[in-house]
Motif scaffolding. Structure first.
Motif, mmCIF file in Angstrom:
data_model
loop_
_atom_site.group_PDB
_atom_site.id
_atom_site.type_symbol
_atom_site.label_atom_id
_atom_site.label_comp_id
_atom_site.label_asym_id
_atom_site.label_seq_id
_atom_site.Cartn_x
_atom_site.Cartn_y
_atom_site.Cartn_z
ATOM 1 N N ALA A 56 38.544 -61.312 -12.760
ATOM 2 C CA ALA A 56 39.634 -60.379 -13.088
ATOM 3 C C ALA A 56 39.385 -59.016 -12.461
ATOM 4 N N ILE A 57 38.145 -58.525 -12.550
ATOM 5 C CA ILE A 57 37.815 -57.221 -11.970
ATOM 6 C C ILE A 57 37.947 -57.268 -10.450
ATOM 7 N N GLN A 58 37.554 -58.390 -9.846
ATOM 8 C CA GLN A 58 37.675 -58.511 -8.389
ATOM 9 C C GLN A 58 39.138 -58.470 -7.955
ATOM 10 N N LYS A 59 40.022 -59.078 -8.757
ATOM 11 C CA LYS A 59 41.463 -59.018 -8.455
ATOM 12 C C LYS A 59 41.954 -57.570 -8.437
ATOM 13 N N LEU A 60 41.482 -56.783 -9.393
ATOM 14 C CA LEU A 60 41.898 -55.387 -9.454
ATOM 15 C C LEU A 60 41.368 -54.615 -8.250
ATOM 16 N N HIS A 61 40.111 -54.868 -7.883
ATOM 17 C CA HIS A 61 39.552 -54.206 -6.702
ATOM 18 C C HIS A 61 40.342 -54.578 -5.444
ATOM 19 N N ASP A 111 50.813 -46.339 -19.676
ATOM 20 C CA ASP A 111 52.068 -46.467 -18.922
ATOM 21 C C ASP A 111 52.481 -47.929 -18.846
ATOM 22 N N VAL A 112 51.486 -48.805 -18.678
ATOM 23 C CA VAL A 112 51.724 -50.250 -18.630
ATOM 24 C C VAL A 112 50.750 -50.900 -19.600
ATOM 25 N N SER A 113 51.260 -51.569 -20.621
ATOM 26 C CA SER A 113 50.402 -52.208 -21.618
ATOM 27 C C SER A 113 50.429 -53.716 -21.432
ATOM 28 N N VAL A 114 49.244 -54.321 -21.331
ATOM 29 C CA VAL A 114 49.118 -55.772 -21.199
ATOM 30 C C VAL A 114 48.362 -56.268 -22.430
ATOM 31 N N ALA A 115 49.088 -56.903 -23.339
ATOM 32 C CA ALA A 115 48.507 -57.341 -24.602
ATOM 33 C C ALA A 115 48.025 -58.776 -24.492
ATOM 34 N N VAL A 155 41.543 -63.003 -19.393
ATOM 35 C CA VAL A 155 41.669 -61.714 -18.704
ATOM 36 C C VAL A 155 42.095 -61.888 -17.246
ATOM 37 N N ARG A 156 41.897 -63.085 -16.674
ATOM 38 C CA ARG A 156 42.365 -63.325 -15.309
ATOM 39 C C ARG A 156 43.888 -63.299 -15.256
ATOM 40 N N ALA A 157 44.519 -63.855 -16.276
ATOM 41 C CA ALA A 157 45.988 -63.810 -16.340
ATOM 42 C C ALA A 157 46.471 -62.377 -16.518
ATOM 43 N N ALA A 158 45.720 -61.589 -17.279
ATOM 44 C CA ALA A 158 46.085 -60.183 -17.472
ATOM 45 C C ALA A 158 45.993 -59.417 -16.164
ATOM 46 N N ALA A 159 44.948 -59.692 -15.381
ATOM 47 C CA ALA A 159 44.804 -59.028 -14.084
ATOM 48 C C ALA A 159 45.938 -59.425 -13.145
#
Length: 221
Positions: free
Chosen positions: A61-66, A135-139, A159-163
């Motif tokens: 998930a963190i790698q997707k954000l990077h 600004d953007v909430s992902v629950a 958390v991968r789906a959240a990313a």
């Protein structure tokens, strides 16, 4: 005898000196553990170190954000040493430690003061304050949430789906902008060339048809 169990800040608030356990606490926290202290009759008599593994899919998930050029920030109620150990394992540079649930909304608003758009990934039960200030909430694990309560409500706890909920819309937006540039750029160039009589008038329809076809193919990929 009175028994007190909690984090270092809690024991200090209860007028219990924790200096005797500082070195041991720092040692555990540097390894990413959550530490609780046990005091009896006003003196520390024990340390409880809790080790929790990284959530499944956290690194991906963190790698997707990077990859999407989004800067992750770890916001937690844990001690700084614990947060930094976890952040290092996940390749996260920025941490906001020792921020309890009710105070996280103010911390999120502080992050947004620089003009950045801030998204928060969290659980409604524990992170309501932070999600509400984003600004953007992902629950996460938000099945049954009221429609529109959060920007994105995921039934799963992955958390991968959240990313992906953050990175896919951004990728689509960037691709749409590039497709518009592909479609409009050549037309603008030809219009200027016609205005200065650099190309024959009959070239314009051909270029327009070609650029529209290229843009359509680009958007479908």
């Amino acid at each position: 005898e009175r028994i007190v169990l909690g984090r270092r800040a809690f024991l200090l608030a209860e007028k219990v000196s924790v200096a005797v356990a500082d070195e041991l606490v720092r040692e555990h926290e540097s390894q990413g553990r959550s530490v609780l202290l046990v005091a009896r009759a006003g003196k520390v008599v024990g340390v409880v170190a809790l080790q929790d593994g990284l959530r499944a899919g956290a690194r991906a998930a963190i790698q997707k954000l990077h990859d999407a050029h989004m800067e992750p920030v770890l916001l937690s109620g844990e001690a700084r040493e614990t947060c930094e150990a976890i952040a290092s394992a996940l390749d996260i540079e920025h941490v906001r430690p020792e921020v309890d649930g009710p105070d996280r909304g103010a911390e999120v608003r502080a992050l947004a003061e620089g003009g950045d758009i801030v998204a928060v990934l969290g659980h409604p039960s524990a992170d309501d304050s932070a999600l509400g200030a984003a600004d953007v909430s992902v629950a996460l694990d938000a099945a049954g949430a009221s429609p529109g309560e959060w920007a994105v409500a995921l039934a799963s706890d992955d958390v991968r789906a959240a990313a992906e909920a953050l990175t896919i819309p951004r990728a689509v937006r960037e691709r749409s902008i590039r497709a518009m540039l592909v479609a409009l750029g050549p037309g603008v160039f030809v219009s200027l060339a016609l205005a200065f009589q650099l190309v024959p008038f009959g070239v314009a329809p051909v270029v327009s048809a070609l650029t529209a076809s290229i843009a359509l193919l680009y958007a479908k990929e």
